[in-house]
Each structure stands twice: as C-alpha cells, then as structure tokens.
Design an enzyme around this catalytic site. Structure first.
Site, PDB file in Angstrom:
ATOM      1  N   LEU A  25      12.514  -6.323 -11.096  1.00 45.00           N
ATOM      2  CA  LEU A  25      13.859  -5.923 -10.721  1.00 45.00           C
ATOM      3  C   LEU A  25      13.927  -5.917  -9.197  1.00 45.00           C
ATOM      4  O   LEU A  25      12.932  -5.600  -8.535  1.00 45.00           O
ATOM      5  CB  LEU A  25      14.194  -4.523 -11.248  1.00 45.00           C
ATOM      6  CG  LEU A  25      14.388  -4.349 -12.757  1.00 45.00           C
ATOM      7  CD1 LEU A  25      14.636  -2.878 -13.083  1.00 45.00           C
ATOM      8  CD2 LEU A  25      15.537  -5.203 -13.271  1.00 45.00           C
ATOM      9  N   ASP A  26      15.085  -6.260  -8.646  1.00 47.16           N
ATOM     10  CA  ASP A  26      15.240  -6.140  -7.198  1.00 47.16           C
ATOM     11  C   ASP A  26      14.959  -4.696  -6.789  1.00 47.16           C
ATOM     12  O   ASP A  26      15.252  -3.757  -7.543  1.00 47.16           O
ATOM     13  CB  ASP A  26      16.667  -6.521  -6.782  1.00 47.16           C
ATOM     14  CG  ASP A  26      16.947  -8.000  -7.000  1.00 47.16           C
ATOM     15  OD1 ASP A  26      15.983  -8.748  -7.238  1.00 47.16           O
ATOM     16  OD2 ASP A  26      18.126  -8.385  -6.940  1.00 47.16           O
ATOM     17  N   ARG A  27      14.436  -4.497  -5.608  1.00 47.05           N
ATOM     18  CA  ARG A  27      13.990  -3.177  -5.169  1.00 47.05           C
ATOM     19  C   ARG A  27      15.046  -2.081  -5.329  1.00 47.05           C
ATOM     20  O   ARG A  27      14.735  -0.986  -5.797  1.00 47.05           O
ATOM     21  CB  ARG A  27      13.509  -3.254  -3.723  1.00 47.05           C
ATOM     22  CG  ARG A  27      12.901  -1.963  -3.214  1.00 47.05           C
ATOM     23  CD  ARG A  27      12.314  -2.141  -1.835  1.00 47.05           C
ATOM     24  NE  ARG A  27      11.216  -3.104  -1.843  1.00 47.05           N
ATOM     25  CZ  ARG A  27      10.578  -3.493  -0.740  1.00 47.05           C
ATOM     26  NH1 ARG A  27      10.933  -3.008   0.436  1.00 47.05           N
ATOM     27  NH2 ARG A  27       9.594  -4.367  -0.820  1.00 47.05           N
ATOM     28  N   PRO A  28      16.326  -2.319  -4.953  1.00 45.50           N
ATOM     29  CA  PRO A  28      17.306  -1.232  -5.078  1.00 45.50           C
ATOM     30  C   PRO A  28      17.913  -1.086  -6.471  1.00 45.50           C
ATOM     31  O   PRO A  28      18.727  -0.195  -6.703  1.00 45.50           O
ATOM     32  CB  PRO A  28      18.388  -1.632  -4.073  1.00 45.50           C
ATOM     33  CG  PRO A  28      18.337  -3.117  -4.062  1.00 45.50           C
ATOM     34  CD  PRO A  28      16.900  -3.487  -4.268  1.00 45.50           C
ATOM     35  N   VAL A  29      17.544  -1.973  -7.406  1.00 42.67           N
ATOM     36  CA  VAL A  29      18.137  -1.976  -8.744  1.00 42.67           C
ATOM     37  C   VAL A  29      17.325  -1.101  -9.693  1.00 42.67           C
ATOM     38  O   VAL A  29      16.093  -1.087  -9.647  1.00 42.67           O
ATOM     39  CB  VAL A  29      18.219  -3.420  -9.296  1.00 42.67           C
ATOM     40  CG1 VAL A  29      18.791  -3.432 -10.706  1.00 42.67           C
ATOM     41  CG2 VAL A  29      19.061  -4.282  -8.369  1.00 42.67           C
TER      42      VAL A  29
END
Length: 261
Positions: A25-29
């Site tokens: 997952l993308d880091r902020p997601v």
C-alpha cells in the site's frame, strides 16, 4: 521484525520465522493487507496477483462530480524514479504501462463538491488510483502529492476489501477493514444512508452494522437486519415527501455514523 517475533513465540518455531510481503500500500494509505507465513504461500499468492485473482477494493473521497456513476478508467502511466511520482502519458511512450480500474460513485455531496467512490483495481501500477483520478480533475481529498483539497489531512484512500484464494485449500477468502470515523473520513458525506442505497452490497451493509455494534451479526438475524434497513429507507422517503416534518437521526459510534439527511 515485530510480526516475526510474535509468530515465533506463538508457534514455538525454532530459528528464523518467515514473513512474506505479497503486496503493498502507498505509505499514507490505510486498509487491509495480507502477509504469507511460508515461502510456498508467498509464491502462490504472488501468482494470484500475476493472473489477477488477487482482488482489491478501495474506498476514496475525491473532488468534484462524475459525469457517469459507473465507469472504467484506462491510461498509460510512466513512473519518474527521481521524484517517485507517476503521470499519464500517450500509448506507446517508452517504459509506460497500462493501468486499468473500474469505479462506482456511492455518494455525491453538492454542498462540498466531494464524491465517495468504490474502486476495483484491475492492475497494480505505481500510485495508480491517485494518478488516474487526479488526471481527470478528481484528485483525492488529502492527497499532498498529486494535488488535492484537504491540505495537511490524511489521504482519503482506503483499501477496505481484499479477496484471495487460500494458498493451500484454494478456499476463497475475503477480508474487510473500514476506516475509523476520524480525520479525513469524518465528514457528513460518509454519514448518509445513501452510501448504502447507492453502492454497497448487502453483505457490506451487514459487515458495517457488525462493526457499529461491536460484534458479529448471526445469520438468523439477517432477515431482521434487512427489514430494519428497508424501514430506514422508507422513513427517508417519507421524510423527503414531507410526511414527517421532524428530522430523524440514528445515534451510532465507531467508524461510521448514520444520519438521515
């Protein structure tokens, strides 16, 4: 390292314990992820990703109103390794890759000009959802990288459902995780029954209600639950027809707050 220590202690495993990362997952997601406990499981799950049996569904809040409530987005994306960003390019551009997803609008709020979408990924490209939406002027709320409203807020992109086949038994397994009712997700647009009526399937409604009351709903209670949902929608219709002049509301706690509005 933490997960390896927990598993080593739980199963009393000698030596190193394997923990395989199957997807990202993308880091902020936020949202649900799956890890493999053995190299064999990791290999088989990775194969599911390759042949598109590994299904991921996202919830997202975006800017603006869509012309169509359902659709498929296809683009060619090119990743810039220097700034770790991707962009939409013309077909045939060197090193570009096809990106595809389908979306469904669950709710649109004209007052704040935001939409809630359910998205199914067909491919897993770098920053795919964020890039494809922002390229159409529907940037994600709180997306600091690709230009979105909600500066300083957490990105409103959440992996809420994951469907895989068990690497050994081949049984289909589904995992769900909804965002907590806080931060970027604490908006009235998420708090209406319309989200259920317009897009979420019946099993999703049951799962959401289970989270609201803090315990699973048994199968024999399904009929009562469906009747209750129908009654709520009927009340909403009657209210819209001005049969009732007083607004009705349903107190709730946790990550989802239902308000007839």
């Amino acid at each position: 390292m933490f997960f390896r220590l927990v598993r080593k202690e739980k199963y009393n495993k000698p030596g190193d314990v394997y923990l395989g990362l199957v997807h990202r997952l993308d880091r902020p997601v936020g949202g649900v992820m799956v890890f493999a406990k053995t190299s064999k499981a990791a290999s088989r799950l990775s194969e599911q990703v390759r042949i598109k049996e590994f299904k991921k569904t996202y919830l997202v809040i975006v800017n603006g109103k869509f012309d169509k409530n359902k659709g498929i987005l296809e683009d060619y994306l090119l990743k810039n390794e220097k700034n770790n960003m991707s962009k939409v390019v013309k077909e045939g551009t060197k090193n570009s890759k096809l990106a595809s997803l389908d979306y469904e609008v669950l709710k649109y709020n004209e007052e704040i000009n935001l939409s809630v979408l359910k998205i199914n990924l067909h491919t897993g490209r770098h920053h795919q959802i964020r890039v494809q939406l922002s390229s159409r002027n529907h940037s994600i709320y709180g997306d600091q990288k690709y230009g979105g409203r909600g500066h300083g807020k957490q990105i409103a992109l959440w992996a809420y459902k994951l469907t895989i086949k068990h690497p050994i038994t081949k049984e289909e397994m589904e995992f769900k995780c909804l965002p907590k009712y806080e931060g970027s997700w604490k908006m009235k647009i998420l708090a209406t029954v319309g989200a259920f009526a317009l897009g979420l399937l019946s099993e999703d409604v049951v799962w959401i209600f289970s989270n609201l009351i803090g315990k699973p709903i048994e199968e024999e209670a399904m009929g009562c639950l469906c009747s209750g949902i129908f009654a709520l929608l009927l009340l909403l219709l009657l209210e819209r027809l001005k049969v009732f002049t007083k607004r009705a509301s349903i107190p709730a706690s946790g990550c989802w707050n239902l308000i007839l509005s």
